[in-house]
Enzyme design. Structure first.
Site, mmCIF file in Angstrom:
data_model
loop_
_atom_site.group_PDB
_atom_site.id
_atom_site.type_symbol
_atom_site.label_atom_id
_atom_site.label_comp_id
_atom_site.label_asym_id
_atom_site.label_seq_id
_atom_site.Cartn_x
_atom_site.Cartn_y
_atom_site.Cartn_z
ATOM 1 N N TYR A 1 0.824 -1.210 0.000
ATOM 2 C CA TYR A 1 0.000 0.000 0.000
ATOM 3 C C TYR A 1 0.857 1.258 0.000
ATOM 4 O O TYR A 1 0.639 2.198 0.762
ATOM 5 C CB TYR A 1 -0.979 -0.015 1.181
ATOM 6 C CG TYR A 1 -1.905 -1.193 1.130
ATOM 7 C CD1 TYR A 1 -2.801 -1.345 0.086
ATOM 8 C CD2 TYR A 1 -1.847 -2.187 2.098
ATOM 9 C CE1 TYR A 1 -3.631 -2.454 0.012
ATOM 10 C CE2 TYR A 1 -2.677 -3.292 2.036
ATOM 11 C CZ TYR A 1 -3.563 -3.414 0.984
ATOM 12 O OH TYR A 1 -4.374 -4.514 0.921
ATOM 13 N N HIS B 1 -6.191 2.767 -0.052
ATOM 14 C CA HIS B 1 -6.159 2.284 1.335
ATOM 15 C C HIS B 1 -6.152 3.435 2.328
ATOM 16 O O HIS B 1 -5.483 3.383 3.371
ATOM 17 C CB HIS B 1 -4.973 1.353 1.571
ATOM 18 C CG HIS B 1 -5.357 0.065 2.236
ATOM 19 N ND1 HIS B 1 -5.171 -0.173 3.569
ATOM 20 C CD2 HIS B 1 -5.932 -1.047 1.728
ATOM 21 C CE1 HIS B 1 -5.600 -1.385 3.870
ATOM 22 N NE2 HIS B 1 -6.080 -1.936 2.771
#
Length: 404
Positions: free
Chosen positions: A158, A212
């Site tokens: 991420y 995210h």
């Protein structure tokens, strides 16, 4: 129909993929009739197990198995405070097991009990990850060779942990350990990744990306604008659940399809963004909102506003939970896409009857109920493990903790 009641509720934790999965078994007063459900909140699995064993089990024993709606409402209200991931997952395990039982009693696959199919196969997408552009492209090509046409692309965990090759983080003295990432460097790395993927691989594959919740609102506006040129299938979780009202502005500033909901646990989090059509895809994790009972209602709510489903399907979801989502995918007219992380050989041993994938489509087996079993003896071979939580401790370059 006979008045069959809940005889007992059992909870199992198993880790055939080195990820702790929580499975609930509801036994009935009919000895050979039982059902399974998924209650996997892998990062707090002990709390879920306690909630089921100490609170739900003694409360529900003796209740009629057919009264799913009433039992769900009773479970949700029984703690007074509600709509949190621990209790919702506990409720989900029981709820999905009761649906499994009801479909078995009707001698129907679950999708048929829900009203039948809208499609024969379920389009799924996979994750292409890597620590470099070359690794991600290799992963994409591998999935395409297997017939997948929808792929989520990431580089690093991420946006972080590149072993110093992409992000050079300068930390202050005595900075704590954590998963450090630099928002601007993350954004630039994604632009480079997608530019190369579209140039090298082309436009015949649908691409997604998951932010995210790692960017500020201003950064998100810039990021979405820049990503428009790559024609994403959707941009996922670009803002945190606490900031859903910002989707109104984001919707007006980008033409990208938007997906949201992985961290939702409360209906108030999704009500406004669906009614105002600020998103295109709803991505809740079924067990985190309480199971199939609320998910059916959410799917119908989304259908009324033209929002499609894209349920959360990570590797910390049991094959039972994945199959439940796929039954709902088959039934829902507004199904969009299903996230899928695959099944390991060990998982298929513990969970016989897993859905199968052919040319990018998933197929459930059509057996009565959910169709996925649970081999309790095999599960004992894969006891709970101490999992690596490091990626959850996300930090900005100065050490500030941020929510992953």
């Amino acid at each position: 129909m006979d008045h069959i009641k809940i005889h007992d509720i059992k909870v199992f934790v198993t880790a055939p993929r080195n990820i702790n999965l929580v499975v609930v078994k509801v036994e009935t007063t009919e000895p050979e009739l039982y059902g399974y459900g998924c209650a996997t909140f892998t990062w707090r699995h002990k709390a879920v197990v306690t909630a089921i064993e100490e609170y739900l089990r003694p409360m529900l024993k003796g209740m009629p198995v057919d009264d799913i709606e009433g039992i769900w409402q009773t479970m949700m209200g029984s703690s007074y405070w509600r709509n949190g991931p621990v209790l919702n997952n506990a409720i989900s395990g029981v709820d999905e097991a009761l649906w499994d039982i009801k479909a078995k009693r009707a001698n129907m696959p679950l999708y048929s009990l829900l009203g039948g199919k809208c499609r024969e196969g379920i389009a799924v997408y996979r994750h292409a990850d890597g620590s470099s552009i070359e690794e991600v492209e290799e992963c994409i090509r591998g999935y395409m060779a297997e017939g997948y046409r929808y792929i989520r692309c990431h580089m690093g965990t991420y946006g972080g942990i590149f072993d110093g090759k992409i992000q050079r983080i300068v930390k202050p003295d005595h900075a704590p350990e954590g998963a450090y990432f630099h928002p601007r460097m993350y954004m630039q790395s994604v632009y480079k990744l997608f530019d190369r993927v579209r140039s090298d691989i082309g436009w015949e594959v649908e691409l997604m990306h998951d932010v995210h919740e790692r960017l500020s609102f201003a950064e998100t506006l810039e990021f979405a604008r820049e990503m428009e040129q790559y024609k994403l299938f959707f941009l996922e979780d670009s803002l945190a659940p606490e900031h859903v009202e910002f989707f109104k502005t984001l919707r007006h500033h980008t033409i990208l399809p938007l997906a949201m909901g992985e961290l939702f646990t409360n209906p108030n989090e999704w009500k406004s963004i669906v009614q105002n059509q600020w998103i295109d895809y709803m991505r809740v994790h079924l067990s985190d909102i309480g199971g199939l009972t609320p998910a059916r209602k959410l799917a119908h709510f989304c259908e009324a506003y033209g929002v499609r489903t894209a349920w959360h399907g990570p590797n910390d979801l049991s094959p039972i939970g994945m199959a439940v989502q796929m039954h709902l995918d088959l039934n829902s007219h507004n199904f969009g896409i299903q996230e899928f992380s695959g099944f390991s050989e060990a998982e298929q041993e513990v969970f016989p009857g897993c859905p199968v994938i052919r040319e990018g489509y998933a197929y459930v087996n059509g057996k009565p109920g959910i169709g996925v079993g649970f081999d309790e003896k095999a599960a004992e071979k894969y006891p709970a493990v101490d999992m690596d939580h490091s990626w959850l401790f996300s930090r900005l370059p100065d050490g500030t903790p941020v929510r992953p």
